[in-house]
Scaffold this motif. Structure first.
Motif, short mmCIF file in Angstrom:
data_model
loop_
_atom_site.label_atom_id
_atom_site.label_comp_id
_atom_site.label_asym_id
_atom_site.label_seq_id
_atom_site.Cartn_x
_atom_site.Cartn_y
_atom_site.Cartn_z
N ALA A 32 0.83 -1.21 0.00
CA ALA A 32 0.00 0.00 0.00
C ALA A 32 0.86 1.25 0.00
O ALA A 32 0.61 2.20 -0.77
CB ALA A 32 -0.93 0.00 1.22
N SER A 67 -1.43 5.37 -6.22
CA SER A 67 -2.58 5.51 -5.33
C SER A 67 -2.43 6.85 -4.62
O SER A 67 -1.35 7.20 -4.17
CB SER A 67 -2.59 4.37 -4.29
OG SER A 67 -3.58 4.56 -3.34
N VAL A 106 -4.81 3.21 2.14
CA VAL A 106 -5.82 2.16 2.22
C VAL A 106 -6.50 2.28 3.58
O VAL A 106 -7.72 2.29 3.68
CB VAL A 106 -5.21 0.77 2.03
CG1 VAL A 106 -6.23 -0.33 2.28
CG2 VAL A 106 -4.61 0.64 0.64
N ARG A 112 -8.33 -5.42 1.14
CA ARG A 112 -8.45 -4.10 0.50
C ARG A 112 -7.17 -3.74 -0.25
O ARG A 112 -7.22 -3.22 -1.37
CB ARG A 112 -8.79 -3.03 1.53
CG ARG A 112 -10.20 -3.17 2.08
CD ARG A 112 -10.64 -1.95 2.89
NE ARG A 112 -9.72 -1.51 3.93
CZ ARG A 112 -9.70 -1.98 5.17
NH1 ARG A 112 -10.54 -2.93 5.55
NH2 ARG A 112 -8.84 -1.52 6.05
N ASP A 120 -6.95 -5.87 -3.43
CA ASP A 120 -7.82 -5.31 -4.47
C ASP A 120 -7.18 -4.12 -5.17
O ASP A 120 -7.32 -3.95 -6.38
CB ASP A 120 -9.17 -4.89 -3.88
CG ASP A 120 -10.04 -6.07 -3.46
OD1 ASP A 120 -9.73 -7.22 -3.87
OD2 ASP A 120 -11.02 -5.84 -2.72
N LEU A 121 -6.45 -3.32 -4.40
CA LEU A 121 -5.76 -2.15 -4.97
C LEU A 121 -4.61 -2.59 -5.88
O LEU A 121 -4.40 -2.03 -6.95
CB LEU A 121 -5.24 -1.25 -3.85
CG LEU A 121 -4.51 0.02 -4.26
CD1 LEU A 121 -5.46 0.95 -5.01
CD2 LEU A 121 -3.96 0.71 -3.02
#
Length: 99
Positions: free
Chosen positions: A42, A51, A55, A94, A97-98
């Motif tokens: 993340a 991103s 997250v 999560r 999924d990212l």
């Protein structure tokens, strides 16, 4: 790597195994390492610009940094209460999924 982490952690049969401190006292409990790979992913995505938002700001930070071999007080500064396995599993999902 992601699937291997899942396989390794399913080998822990009892919930308490995730939370027991290392016998030598120099490492975080295993629940940290279950969340650590997700936090690394993340945070790397955010740093790379893939991103724009965390997250989970708390977990991204909580699981980000392990114990520095030169600073054993990192374990002393660790949280006294860790998230539940289901909370970490949801966080990992999560992040996956990212990715």
């Amino acid at each position: 790597g992601w699937t291997l982490t899942e396989v390794l952690f399913t080998a822990l049969r009892e919930e308490r195994a995730f939370y027991e401190p290392a016998t030598h006292g120099l490492r975080h409990p295993l629940i940290f390492y279950y969340g650590h790979t997700a936090a690394l992913a993340a945070n790397k995505l955010r740093v790379a610009g893939a991103s724009s938002a965390p997250v989970d700001a708390v977990y991204d930070l909580l699981f980000e940094t392990g114990v520095d071999e030169m600073r054993w007080d990192d374990v002393i500064d660790a949280p006294k209460t860790w998230p539940t396995i289901d909370q970490v599993r949801a966080y990992r999902s999560r992040v996956r999924d990212l990715v």
